[in-house]
Write a protein that holds these residues in place. Structure first.
Motif, PDB file in Angstrom:
ATOM      1  N   LEU A 217       0.830  -1.200   0.000  1.00  0.00           N
ATOM      2  CA  LEU A 217       0.000   0.000   0.000  1.00  0.00           C
ATOM      3  C   LEU A 217       0.869   1.257   0.000  1.00  0.00           C
ATOM      4  O   LEU A 217       0.542   2.248  -0.658  1.00  0.00           O
ATOM      5  N   GLN A 218       1.983   1.205   0.717  1.00  0.00           N
ATOM      6  CA  GLN A 218       2.882   2.362   0.786  1.00  0.00           C
ATOM      7  C   GLN A 218       3.535   2.665  -0.555  1.00  0.00           C
ATOM      8  O   GLN A 218       3.989   3.778  -0.795  1.00  0.00           O
ATOM      9  N   GLU A 219       3.582   1.675  -1.423  1.00  0.00           N
ATOM     10  CA  GLU A 219       4.206   1.865  -2.733  1.00  0.00           C
ATOM     11  C   GLU A 219       3.247   2.469  -3.759  1.00  0.00           C
ATOM     12  O   GLU A 219       3.652   2.770  -4.875  1.00  0.00           O
ATOM     13  N   THR A 220       1.977   2.631  -3.402  1.00  0.00           N
ATOM     14  CA  THR A 220       0.993   3.178  -4.330  1.00  0.00           C
ATOM     15  C   THR A 220       0.807   4.678  -4.092  1.00  0.00           C
ATOM     16  O   THR A 220       1.303   5.239  -3.106  1.00  0.00           O
ATOM     17  N   SER A 221       0.045   5.318  -4.991  1.00  0.00           N
ATOM     18  CA  SER A 221      -0.230   6.748  -4.870  1.00  0.00           C
ATOM     19  C   SER A 221      -1.139   7.057  -3.687  1.00  0.00           C
ATOM     20  O   SER A 221      -1.264   8.219  -3.282  1.00  0.00           O
ATOM     21  N   LEU A 222      -1.774   6.032  -3.092  1.00  0.00           N
ATOM     22  CA  LEU A 222      -2.664   6.258  -1.959  1.00  0.00           C
ATOM     23  C   LEU A 222      -1.908   6.742  -0.711  1.00  0.00           C
ATOM     24  O   LEU A 222      -2.507   7.343   0.182  1.00  0.00           O
ATOM     25  N   SER A 223      -0.622   6.465  -0.667  1.00  0.00           N
ATOM     26  CA  SER A 223       0.169   6.889   0.493  1.00  0.00           C
ATOM     27  C   SER A 223       0.788   8.271   0.308  1.00  0.00           C
ATOM     28  O   SER A 223       1.397   8.812   1.232  1.00  0.00           O
ATOM     29  N   LYS A 224       0.598   8.854  -0.880  1.00  0.00           N
ATOM     30  CA  LYS A 224       1.167  10.171  -1.145  1.00  0.00           C
ATOM     31  C   LYS A 224       0.443  11.238  -0.328  1.00  0.00           C
ATOM     32  O   LYS A 224      -0.778  11.294  -0.299  1.00  0.00           O
ATOM     33  N   ASN A 225       1.223  12.069   0.344  1.00  0.00           N
ATOM     34  CA  ASN A 225       0.686  13.168   1.173  1.00  0.00           C
ATOM     35  C   ASN A 225      -0.274  12.655   2.251  1.00  0.00           C
ATOM     36  O   ASN A 225      -1.196  13.365   2.650  1.00  0.00           O
ATOM     37  N   ALA A 226      -0.052  11.423   2.711  1.00  0.00           N
ATOM     38  CA  ALA A 226      -0.917  10.851   3.746  1.00  0.00           C
ATOM     39  C   ALA A 226      -0.074  10.374   4.918  1.00  0.00           C
ATOM     40  O   ALA A 226       1.005   9.797   4.733  1.00  0.00           O
ATOM     41  N   GLU A 247      -4.632   9.953   7.320  1.00  0.00           N
ATOM     42  CA  GLU A 247      -5.139  11.304   7.079  1.00  0.00           C
ATOM     43  C   GLU A 247      -4.391  11.908   5.909  1.00  0.00           C
ATOM     44  O   GLU A 247      -3.149  11.903   5.881  1.00  0.00           O
ATOM     45  N   VAL A 248      -5.138  12.426   4.950  1.00  0.00           N
ATOM     46  CA  VAL A 248      -4.569  13.014   3.751  1.00  0.00           C
ATOM     47  C   VAL A 248      -4.536  14.533   3.902  1.00  0.00           C
ATOM     48  O   VAL A 248      -5.453  15.122   4.494  1.00  0.00           O
ATOM     49  N   ASP A 249      -3.496  15.142   3.374  1.00  0.00           N
ATOM     50  CA  ASP A 249      -3.383  16.607   3.432  1.00  0.00           C
ATOM     51  C   ASP A 249      -4.608  17.248   2.785  1.00  0.00           C
ATOM     52  O   ASP A 249      -5.033  16.862   1.695  1.00  0.00           O
ATOM     53  N   ASP A 250      -5.187  18.259   3.462  1.00  0.00           N
ATOM     54  CA  ASP A 250      -6.416  18.895   2.972  1.00  0.00           C
ATOM     55  C   ASP A 250      -6.264  19.464   1.576  1.00  0.00           C
ATOM     56  O   ASP A 250      -7.182  19.424   0.764  1.00  0.00           O
ATOM     57  N   SER A 251      -5.094  20.018   1.257  1.00  0.00           N
ATOM     58  CA  SER A 251      -4.878  20.600  -0.062  1.00  0.00           C
ATOM     59  C   SER A 251      -4.943  19.535  -1.147  1.00  0.00           C
ATOM     60  O   SER A 251      -5.409  19.784  -2.260  1.00  0.00           O
ATOM     61  N   THR A 252      -4.508  18.320  -0.811  1.00  0.00           N
ATOM     62  CA  THR A 252      -4.574  17.224  -1.774  1.00  0.00           C
ATOM     63  C   THR A 252      -6.030  16.855  -2.039  1.00  0.00           C
ATOM     64  O   THR A 252      -6.417  16.571  -3.164  1.00  0.00           O
ATOM     65  N   VAL A 253      -6.837  16.839  -0.982  1.00  0.00           N
ATOM     66  CA  VAL A 253      -8.254  16.507  -1.120  1.00  0.00           C
ATOM     67  C   VAL A 253      -8.969  17.531  -1.981  1.00  0.00           C
ATOM     68  O   VAL A 253      -9.768  17.224  -2.864  1.00  0.00           O
ATOM     69  N   GLU A 254      -8.645  18.821  -1.778  1.00  0.00           N
ATOM     70  CA  GLU A 254      -9.313  19.894  -2.522  1.00  0.00           C
ATOM     71  C   GLU A 254      -8.962  19.850  -4.003  1.00  0.00           C
ATOM     72  O   GLU A 254      -9.758  20.231  -4.852  1.00  0.00           O
ATOM     73  N   ASN A 255      -7.742  19.385  -4.315  1.00  0.00           N
ATOM     74  CA  ASN A 255      -7.310  19.363  -5.714  1.00  0.00           C
ATOM     75  C   ASN A 255      -7.866  18.144  -6.480  1.00  0.00           C
ATOM     76  O   ASN A 255      -7.709  18.076  -7.692  1.00  0.00           O
ATOM     77  N   GLN A 256      -8.414  17.188  -5.764  1.00  0.00           N
ATOM     78  CA  GLN A 256      -8.921  15.994  -6.420  1.00  0.00           C
ATOM     79  C   GLN A 256     -10.345  16.212  -6.944  1.00  0.00           C
ATOM     80  O   GLN A 256     -11.104  16.990  -6.413  1.00  0.00           O
TER      81      GLN A 256
END
Length: 256
Positions: A217-226, A247-256
């Motif tokens: 899981l850590q090798e996927t994009s799901l772990s980025k900024n989390a 927990e994902v960075d709020d700025s990442t959530v807003e950009n999705q």
């Protein structure tokens, strides 16, 4: 008469010899005077003799004057260096005072922080409070923790749900677990996301199963900024329960 002529001749010869002797003596005397005069002319005069010490005196005077000037310059340089040293010592003294004051202020702040009734205690939660959101076996484990993990647990369950983001994120996590080559080593029973946080619960079916799955899981994009926190819980039945919060960075959530 004959004897008188001889006597006169002898007398004349004596007078002539005397005269010649006197002439020769006078010549020798003149030569001696000339020689003495020449010697005196070659000997330095009293003026020449006195001029040499005078020159030495002048040179000595110049040398002494130069030495005095050098001594004065050295004294001036020494005075300047002493002034610089005094200024540095004064600055060091002020710096030491400032450092002491800073340490004193730090100690005072530390004492006030520890003694203040308003000092925040680490986040904690009771079993009953946790049990309203998760099953009892998970609630017991969460209640034994405190600090950031408990704060994240509360933040997740008290947050509103961003339905679009939550649905997409939950499906992505489920797919990641299902497609892992170690999927049969774990059993994921719940994946729940809110606005920027997710909670995963499950159990290990084989030792180290969750470690292998979570590494993928850590090798996927799901772990980025989390940021992720995982806790393995052993129960009385010998099972190992899995509890993960991320927990994902709020700025990442807003950009999705």
């Amino acid at each position: 008469m004959k004897y008188l002529g001889v006597l006169i001749l002898i007398l004349l010869l004596a007078i002539a010899s005397l005269f010649v002797g006197l002439q020769m003596g006078k010549g020798q005397l003149n030569q001696a005077e000339e020689s003495q005069s020449n010697q005196l002319s070659k000997t330095p005069t009293s003026e020449g003799v006195t001029s040499l010490p005078s020159e030495l005196a002048i040179e000595s005077s110049h040398l002494v004057s130069e030495l005095k000037q050098e001594v004065l310059q050295l004294k001036q340089q020494l005075a300047e260096k002493n002034s610089l040293i005094d200024a540095m010592n004064s600055s060091m003294g002020l710096l030491e005072q400032q450092v002491e004051l800073a340490y004193t202020e730090i100690d005072q702040v530390t004492e006030q922080t520890h003694d203040s009734p308003f000092h925040p205690e680490p986040d904690s939660i009771s079993t009953d409070q946790a049990n309203q959101w998760v099953p009892e076996n998970f609630a017991n484990a969460i209640a034994s923790q405190q600090g950031d993990m408990v704060a994240l647990f509360k933040r997740h369950h008290q947050a509103d749900t961003n339905q679009e983001w939550a649905t997409e994120r939950e499906q992505a996590l489920k797919d990641s677990f299902a497609l892992s080559e170690y999927a049969d080593m774990v059993n994921i029973t719940s994946v729940n996301c809110k606005t920027s946080t997710c909670e995963v619960r499950g159990e290990e079916l084989e030792p180290n199963g969750w470690m292998l799955v979570s590494q993928r899981l850590q090798e996927t994009s799901l772990s980025k900024n989390a940021s992720t926190w995982t806790y393995l819980i052993g129960n009385e039945e010998g099972e190992t329960l899995i509890h993960m919060l991320s927990e994902v960075d709020d700025s990442t959530v807003e950009n999705q």
